[in-house]
Design an enzyme around this catalytic site. Structure first.
Site, PDB file in Angstrom:
ATOM      1  N   GLU A 103       0.838  -1.207   0.000  1.00 39.88           N
ATOM      2  CA  GLU A 103       0.000   0.000   0.000  1.00 39.88           C
ATOM      3  C   GLU A 103       0.870   1.254   0.000  1.00 39.88           C
ATOM      4  OE1 GLU A 103      -2.567  -1.267   3.364  1.00 39.88           O
ATOM      5  OE2 GLU A 103      -4.217  -0.788   2.014  1.00 39.88           O
ATOM      6  N   GLU A 123      -4.016  -9.663   3.148  1.00 42.59           N
ATOM      7  CA  GLU A 123      -4.930  -9.352   4.267  1.00 42.59           C
ATOM      8  C   GLU A 123      -6.105 -10.314   4.362  1.00 42.59           C
ATOM      9  OE1 GLU A 123      -3.470  -7.145   2.401  1.00 42.59           O
ATOM     10  OE2 GLU A 123      -2.977  -5.328   3.531  1.00 42.59           O
TER      11      GLU A 123
END
Ligand SMILES: NC(=O)c1ccc[n+]([C@@H]2O[C@H](COP(=O)([O-])OP(=O)(O)OC[C@H]3O[C@@H](n4cnc5c(N)ncnc54)[C@H](O)[C@@H]3O)[C@@H](O)[C@H]2O)c1
Length: 703
Positions: A103, A123
């Site tokens: 990210e 995730e």
């Protein structure tokens, strides 16, 4: 300095140095934020490179911060500062770039990576939706379809593939800092300016029904029984329909919700439990003698011996595979060859790797090669006298510091070891089938097994990349005991009460097991359980009706899929279960014999009985000291027996239900059914009475 700020001419380098894996904690966030602000404010700086020291780029948050109040600065603020920087910002990556690390890289304006870097968004494997722009920036970089694949699979891709997808702009040389600086100066020379991902047009490709359906189908296996994918879809829909500032808000809300979800709590529990199980109270497990295993001998080239040999060869350990007759050895080596050939054909390994691994396994018809092995694992027939005499022979020829292991699944390790000169060096290594695939390894501690031998067992598990759980030497150890005394026993009783096998299986599949108990029994071979129970009766007794249906089917030769008939029938070559009209009369006759009346049973009751039997036997096992932690039991059942990870394992699941409610339910089952069987374990009783959980019990024993 956790994040240093260095100058290379007019290029600044923000260098993160947070050993061992550059986890993104408060200091890293602060350091990167300051670097972005400093680069933006300093007119003599023309570009900023973000890179990491050590073995890897950042690969995610410091998981220990999860679940508590996360200290400032918020990660989103750090990423916004990078994206808003008025000079080009380059992420220079090596090692792995996962989750929060990726990210961050996506919030930079350009991305370069050393060849072999792995990038991904894992995730979902923890039931979490990325919360730092991952779902908004990823589709803008790679398009909707690839974003879906990365977010739903959780599986990383390598730098070459990332370059193809547009996730990486450039592959650089092995020195990541030099490579990053050099790439940044080339960008400057080309006149490149800031290139915020946020200002790219919306994602390429639509998020329409066919795209979603295709993605769901591709990832059906991983997503079975899961819910996080719904948040992924919602976040991606926001990415495709809203400006990024709004999309980020949607993502933030969904991400916060995902952290609170039962699914995420359960998955994180298993994640931490798998790491904790290698710590054994009273034993320093940080160093392991088996780290330098030079040669292992495996005795018996059957199903397990061949699988164990492959597991060892896959970890680069040379193996002598020993058999008593030529035909059995040839068959075993043939299975191994075929297995590697298949893996190469499916593209899992390249042909050369397959051949190199095969070459590490040398067959032998004599015990001679065991002489200079550091570890000898016997995997011969499950026969006490055979195993004992073999262990005695092995014990007489191996070197003084070699370790001797048995892969027995039901015999007493203590009794087997007692025949050797040094029972301290005898250990149980209970692999699961197929041994080269299944991650679970029960490490069995006999009454006299030494700490050093246990340490070696754990080191072996690490080397084989398996989850090693140390268990005591009771019947069936932990996993099989819970299966036979709990789960399967209850499933059989349901059959005897007239419930169709399909209904039992579908109730448990609905709960999240990949396959219901009857299908598993047919697949594993009903005779396997029968043989184990025959051994059991030599050690301990169980009151009838203890698996009378399975034993009757074994006697008839209806032992499951391998013969086309067990609890179900199978068409030739097929694994799809079909009803067997002859099963019901057979079961009814047995029910009459044992005085069991037919009953209406709801799907809810099927689930409750099968699951609570696991919980109660699990608690008995803890009471008897056969497992160190409730969480170890959760690891065993999620990694070896198909208990849904998204429910955290039987003991975690019980905590989630509330132990008070669990005790009430077990007492109710006892009052309406088999009172002897449904006796609440004293540990469970005690925890419920004091308002505590299995997790509390585990914690109280850590300190
Ligand atoms: N099959 C499973 O799912 C499973 C799982 C865990 C543990 N186990 C245990 O693993 C062991 C082996 O099981 P398996 O399923 O591989 O059995 P198997 O019948 O497939 O293989 C046993 C092999 O041992 C060989 N053998 C017998 N005596 C020997 C001797 N004296 N010297 C050398 N080789 C000899 C046989 O020729 C045969 O090839 C058993 O103790 C079993 O309980 C099996």
């Amino acid at each position: 300095m956790t994040v240093s700020f260095e100058r290379r001419g007019d290029i600044a380098v923000a260098l993160v140095d947070r050993p061992p894996v550059n986890a993104i904690d408060a200091e890293v966030r602060t350091g990167v934020l300051q670097a972005a602000q400093r680069a933006a404010a300093d007119a003599t700086i023309r570009a900023l490179v973000v890179a990491c020291r050590g073995r890897t780029f950042m690969s995610g948050a410091d998981l220990s911060e999860l679940g508590s109040t996360i200290p400032p600065p918020p990660y989103s603020e750090v990423l916004q500062a990078l994206e808003d920087c008025n000079k080009p910002v380059v992420a220079a990556m090596h090692g792995t770039t996962l989750g929060g690390g990726l990210e961050l890289a996506m919030a930079c304006h350009y991305r370069c990576a050393v060849a072999g870097t792995r990038l991904g968004m894992p995730e979902i494997t923890l039931g979490i939706l990325p919360g730092a722009g991952g779902t908004q920036r990823l589709p803008r970089l790679v398009g909707m379809e690839h974003a879906l694949d990365l977010l739903l699979s959780g599986t990383p891709i390598d730098a070459a593939r990332a370059l193809e997808l547009g996730l990486v702009d450039e592959i650089v040389g092995a020195d990541v800092i030099e490579g990053g600086v050099e790439y940044a100066s080339r960008l400057l020379a080309m006149g490149a300016g800031p290139r915020p991902t946020a200002s790219r047009p919306g994602p390429r490709g639509p998020l329409d029904e066919p795209t979603l359906a295709g993605a769901l189908e591709r990832h059906a296996r991983a997503l079975r029984g899961r819910t996080t994918q719904k948040s992924v879809f919602e976040a991606l829909r926001a990415a495709s329909e809203l400006p990024i500032s709004e999309g980020l808000k949607v993502e933030a809300r969904l991400s916060a919700e995902s952290l609170e979800s039962a699914e995420s709590r359960a998955l994180r529990h298993v994640f931490f439990a798998e790491r904790a199980c290698s710590r054994i109270p009273g034993i320093d497990t940080s160093s392991g003698a088996a780290a330098e295993l030079r040669r292992v001998a495996v005795i018996g080239a059957g199903t397990m011996g061949s699988g164990i040999s492959m597991a060892l060869a896959d970890a680069g350990i040379p193996v002598s595979l020993i058999e008593k007759d030529r035909a059995a050895l040839d068959r075993g080596l043939g299975i191994i060859r075929e297995n590697y050939a298949q893996s190469a054909k499916r593209g899992r390994i390249d042909e050369a790797t397959g051949q190199a691994r095969q070459a590490l396994i040398a067959g032998s018809l004599s015990l001679e090669p065991a002489r200079d092995a550091d570890l000898v694992i016997e995997a011969v027939f499950e026969d006490f006298d055979l195993k004992r005499s073999l262990l005695v022979e092995v014990d007489s020829i191996v070197s003084a510091d070699a370790i001797i292991a048995s892969n027995t699944s039901s015999l007493s390790l203590t009794a087997l070891a007692a025949a050797t000169r040094q029972p301290e060096r005898v250990i149980g290594l209970h692999f699961f089938s197929p041994a080269n695939v299944m991650r679970l390894l029960e490490i069995v501690r006999g009454a006299r097994t030494s700490d050093a031998t246990i340490r070696a067992g754990l080191a072996l598990a690490r080397k084989l990349r398996k989850t090693g759980v140390v268990v005591g030497d009771g019947f069936g150890f932990v996993g099989n005991r819970m299966m036979l005394d709990g789960y399967f026993r209850e499933a059989e009783l349901l059959l005897l009460q007239g419930v169709a096998p399909e209904r039992i299986d579908s109730a448990m599949e609905e709960f999240g097991f990949a396959m219901g108990p009857n299908r598993v029994n047919d697949m594993a071979g009903i005779d396997v359980g029968t043989r184990v129970r025959q051994e059991l009766t030599r050690r301990e007794t169980r009151p009838p009706p203890y698996h009378v249906v399975s034993d009757a089917l074994t006697a008839l030769g209806h032992v499951g899929q391998k013969v086309g008939r067990g609890i179900y029938r199978y068409a030739p070559g097929s694994r799809s279960p079909l009803p067997d009209p002859e099963l019901a009369p057979l079961v009814r006759a047995l029910a009459d014999k044992y005085g069991i009346a037919p009953r209406e049973v709801s799907a809810g009751e099927i689930e409750q009985r099968c699951v609570l039997s696991l919980v109660n036997v699990g608690a008995q096992i803890l009471d008897e000291g056969l497992a160190y932690r409730a969480a170890d039991i959760d690891v065993i059942w999620t990694s070896g027996y198909g208990f849904p990870r998204s429910r955290g394992g039987p003991m975690f699941h019980a905590d989630t239900l509330g132990l008070g409610r669990v005790v009430e339910a077990i007492e109710r089952l006892g009052s309406s059914g088999d009172a002897h069987y449904w006796r609440v374990s004293p540990l469970l009783q005690g925890l419920a009475a004091t308002g505590r959980t299995f997790a509390d019990w585990d914690r109280s024993r850590e300190s």
